[in-house]
Design an enzyme around this catalytic site. Sequence first.
Site, short mmCIF file in Angstrom:
data_model
loop_
_atom_site.label_atom_id
_atom_site.label_comp_id
_atom_site.label_asym_id
_atom_site.label_seq_id
_atom_site.Cartn_x
_atom_site.Cartn_y
_atom_site.Cartn_z
N ASP A 1 -11.85 -5.70 10.82
CA ASP A 1 -12.01 -7.39 10.65
C ASP A 1 -13.18 -7.76 11.46
OD1 ASP A 1 -11.11 -6.19 13.09
OD2 ASP A 1 -9.06 -7.37 13.23
N ASP B 1 0.66 -1.10 0.13
CA ASP B 1 -0.16 0.15 0.03
C ASP B 1 0.93 1.14 0.15
OD1 ASP B 1 -2.86 0.10 -0.24
OD2 ASP B 1 -2.95 0.93 1.74
#
Length: 1152
Positions: free
Chosen positions: A855, A422
Site C-alpha cells: 500500500d 484469494d
Amino acid sequence: MLEMASKPFETSRSDLSAISDVLDSHNSKPPLPPQTRVTFARRTSSGRYVSYSRDDLDSELGSSDFLNYTVQIPPTPDNQPSNPVAHKVEEQYVSNSLFTGGFNSITRAHLMDKVIDSDANHPQMAGVKGSSCAINGCDGKVMCDEKGDDILPCECDFKICRDCYIDVLKTGDGACPGCKDQYKTTDLDEAMENWMSLPQLPGPGERSKKMERRLSLVKSTKSSLLMKSQTGDFDHNRWLFETKGTYGYGNAIWPNENGFGNDKEGDMFEPAELMNKPWRPLTRKLKIPAAIISPYRLLVAVRMVVLGLFLTWRIGHPNTDAVWLWGMSIVCEIWFAFSWVLDQLPKLCPINRATDLNVLKEKFETHDSSNPTGKSDLPGIDVFVSTADPEKEPPLVTANTILSILAVDYPVEKLACYVSDDGGALLTFEAMAEAASFANIWVPFCRKHNIEPRNPESYFNLKKDPYKNKILKDFVKDRRRVKREYDEFKVRINGLPDSIRRRSDAYHAREELQAMKEQRMKKEDEPVEVVKIKKATWMADGTHWPGTWLNPTLEHTKGDHAGIIQVMLKPPSDEPLCGDGEEYRLIDLTNVDIRLPMLVYVSREKRTGYDHNKKAGAMNSLVRASAIMSNGAFILNLDCDHYIYNSQAMREGMCFMMDRGGDRICYVQFPQRFEGIDPSDRYANRNTVFFDGNMRALDGLQGPVYVGTGCLFRRTALYGFDPPRAKEHSASFFSSCCGPRRKHAVVAHTPEENKSLRMGDYSDDEEMNLSLAPKMFGNSNVLIDSIPVAEYQGRPLADHPSVKNGRPPGALTIPRDLLDASTVAEAISVISCWYEDKTEWGQRVGWIYGSVTEDVVTGYRMHNRGWKSVYCVTKRDAFRGTAPINLTDRLHQVLRWATGSVEIFFSRNNALLASSRMKVLQRIAYLNVGIYPFTSIFLIVYCFLPALSLFSGQFIVQTLNVTFLIYLLIITVTLCALAVLEVKWSGIELEEWWRNEQFWLIGGTSAHLAAVFQGLLKIFAGVEISFTLTSKSGGDDEEDEFADLYVVKWTSLMIPPIVIIMVNLIAIAVGISRTIYSMIPQWSRLLGGVFFSFWVLAHLYPFAKGLMGRRGRTPTIVYVWSGLIAITISLLWVAINPPAGTNQIGGSFQFP
C-alpha cells in the site's frame, strides 16, 4: 454451456471473426495473440452436457453466420434498439452462470440451477427461481426481466423456456403450444436474434469500434471548431461554452438541425445561465487557527535549536570516567534528534477539509438543461473487498461488509462490488450468495428508513435508542421483522461449514455407490473391490466446486485452482424499480427502490510455480476484471473487516474528485476507525496520533500516504499514467531549460481522448501511444480500449471556464453496457496466472509488488509521478473495522509494517531517489517511513543504558551539573508543549498521545528490531519473510467483549522487552544497594540512573500488564518470587563486587 479452449489459430468457419476484420480494426497495433476457439454444448435435464460440432450448429440454426458478431451501437437519437428483450435474456444467462478457466485450460460457463440451498427471490440474484416451463417433461425455467416478470413470446402468456421455444420454431409449425396461435416471429434466424439462444463472442475489432463510439464525445467533426487555448492546445471547455453544440442520448455530440452555426468567432456565445449563475465549489480548506499553529511552529524551531546546542555541549563535555557509556549515549541521542526532525518537519502545515454534499447533488443529480432526465451524472465506482482465508476472516464479517456496500447512498446503477476470494473457498462463495439474498430485504429497509450504519451486525447492536428520529409509523414493525430475518441469516452463515461438509459427504457416498454398481455390471462373477474416489467439495446444484476443496487435491488447493467469476447480482436497470406490498410481504416497500448494485465473486487462477504476489496480485486481478465488466472510473478498496459506517462516504470522496483540479487527485484516503477496542486502548490500536495527526499534516503537503484500506482511487492513476498538466505544476531545472518547444508541438497533435494518458518513462513523455499498451497492460484489447473511457468518465464537470480537462454535464447519464458471455469470458482470461507475464503489472501498473507493505509503495509511486492525494475526515466516520487487541497479534501486525518499511528503504522506492515532482517535505515524510524501523537499534541500546549506568556506578555525563539539567528541562518542557498543541490541532486526547508514546517504545524494542533483521536477511540473503495473518476473531470468553485482550500467546518478539524490564529492575536494586553500602555514596549518579530506568519501565508498563493476563488471575506466588529473585541478585552483586574500602552501611547523603 460455453467452452473456450486455447488452440492453434486456424482460418476456418469456427473463428470468432475473419482475419481481415482483425487487420482492419488493428492496423496500428502489433499482431494479436491466437484467438480462442469456441465450442458449444447444451446441458440436458440429467445434468450432462452434449457437445455440438460446427456442422451441427449450422444445420440446427440454419445459418452459417451465427457466430459473426454484430456491433451493438449504443442507443442514440438516430439509433434506437429494436428488441431490448434479447439483451435482458443474455444478461440473465450470464448472471446465472459460473465462469471458470485459466492458463492453457477451457473457459466454461456453467449454468447453475441454484447457488445456495435456500431460495433466491430477488430478480437480480444469480440462481433466482423463475416460473417453470409448461411443456411436459421439461424442467427449464422461464426467463425474467429486471423486476422478475416472465419474458413470454406469446400474448396468451403461455410459459415456455428458451430451449423449448426454439424447438417449436425449428421442428413444429411455429404455433404456441398453449393457444395454438402462430407466434409473431416464426423465422428461426429472427428468433435467434431476438432470444440470443447461445452466447456470442465478439471479434476484437468490434470491441474497439464500440469503445470509439463511446468516446465520440471528445472528437469534433469540424476542424473550424477546434479552438486553441493560450498554450496552443485544444480547449474543450471553451468549445463547450462558446458553441451551439448540444449533447444527446449517449456519449456522442449531436449538432443542432441547422448545424453548428457559422465558423466565425464572433458568432460564439456563452449561455446566459452560466454567466448569471454563481459557481460553487464542492470542497474547501479549513486552516488551523493561527493561535495554535503559530506557537506550534515556533516551538518546533526552538526545540530544534535547543537540541543542536545540547548535542554540541554533550560532544564537548565527555565523561572521561566512562567514555564507552558517553559514546553510546551520544550516538543514540544524535539519531533520536535526526529521527525527531524527520517526523516533525512534515507536520508544519496541517489542514482540515470540508465538503458540500448539497452542491454535489445540485450539479450531478438535478433536472436542468444539461440533464433533462434528472438521472445521476456521477461517475461509476467499483468497490473491491479482499479476503483470503474464511477461517481467520469469518464469512459473517465479510458478509456484513458486503451488505453495507450494497446499501450505500450512491446511484445504484453506478456502483459495482467485487469480492476477491484469494483462497477459492466454497464457504466464502456461498456466504456471499447468502448475503446477496439477504440484501433483498436489508437494502430496501435501509433506504426506506434511512438506517445508519448499514452494517446489520453493527446496527442491531447499537446501544443508543434505535427509534430516535424515525418518522414512519411502520418502522417498529419493519425493524422487528428484519431483525428476525437477520438472525436467521446469521444461523445460515454460521451453519454453512457443516452444511457444505454434509452435502459433500452425501454426494461422495452417492458417487461411490454408483461406481460400485458400474463395477458389478462390468465384472459380474469377480469379487467387487473397494472403489476409491477423490472426495470432492460439492456446490448446492450438485456439481463439483472448481476452487479449493475441503480435502485438497491436485488443481483444488489454495495455491492451485482455476479462476472463478460468478455474477451474484446482475447489473440493475437504469430506471428506479419500486416494490409494492403484495410482492414483498415481509415489509411494505411501496415507492422504495428495490434495485441492488452489481455484485461479483472473483477468485483468480492460481497454479504451482507462479508467484501470485499475495494481496497486491489479487487487487490487480480485480482491477483488470472490473475494467472489463463495469469499468468504474474510481475504485474503492476495503478490507473484509472494514465496513461502510457512513452511507454517504462515497459522495464525500467524490466531492474532491469532481471539484476544480480534482483530475490531479490520484486517491482520497479516509481515516481508519476501529471497533471492539478496550476502553483504555492499551496497545494504541486506534492509532489516532497517526490518522488524526500525521495524515492531516501530510494533507497540507502533497497528500496522505495510502494505508491499504478505505481509499478511493482514480483508475487511471492506478494504471501508471501521469497527472494532467504535470509539467505545469512541477518541473526540474533541466526540464525547464531543455526541450519544451518540441514537446508542446507534439501535444498539439495528441488525440483529445488521450491527452491525459501520458507516461513520463517513455521517450515522448507527453503522450501515451496506445499501440504500445500491450507491453504494459497485457494482450487484452478490451482492457486496453477501456482505459480512455475510464479516464474520460473520471474528469470533473466542465461547468466553469476555469475547470481544465473537464467533461460536459450530462455525459454520464447513459446506462451501462449489459453483460454478455464474451465480457465475462474476457474477464476470466485477465485473472489467469500467466496474464501478467512480460507486462508492467506490479512494476508500474496497479498495486506495486516487492514489499509486504504494497500500500505505501503504491501511494509513493503515484506521488512520485506528481499526483496529489486528499485526506477526507467526515463528521460521521466513513468506515469502521476491527483491530487486533491481543498483544501478540498486535506485535505481528507492527512487524509486518516495519518489515515493509525496511524493504522500501533498500529498494528503488527510497525517497532519496524520488523525482523532482515530489515536494521536499513529502519526500522527508516518505524517507521517515523507510527509516523509522532502524531507530529500534538505537532505542534498545538506550533502554539498556540506565541499567549499565547503575551496574557500573557511572552516568552518561561526568556530573549532574546545572547546564545538563537546564538543557534536559527545556527539551522536556518543549516536548510537552508540542504535545499539547498537537493535541489541539489534531483533535486527539492527551491520553491517546501517551499511549502512542508507550507503544512506540514497545514496538521499537520488539517488532521493529525483528523487522530490521528480517528485512536485511531477505534483501541480502534471499530469505523470504513469512508473517502471521492478523486474526479477526474474538476470544473464547463470549461473556467478555475484550476477552482476547487477556490471552497471552507466546512469541519470540516478547524476549527483548522482557529482558529490558528485568535488567532495569535488577539494576535499580543493585544501584540502591551499591549506594547504601558505599562509604561515599554517589547519589547524583543513582538518581540519574534510576530516573531513566523508571522512564523506560513507564513506557513498557502496558507490555508488562499484557503479560500478566486477566486482572486478578495472576498468582500471588509470581509477585513473591519476582521480589525474592530481585533481592537475591542484588545481594549477590554486592557480595561479588562490594564497595571499595568500607564495611559500613550507608554514609552521608549528599546532593549534587
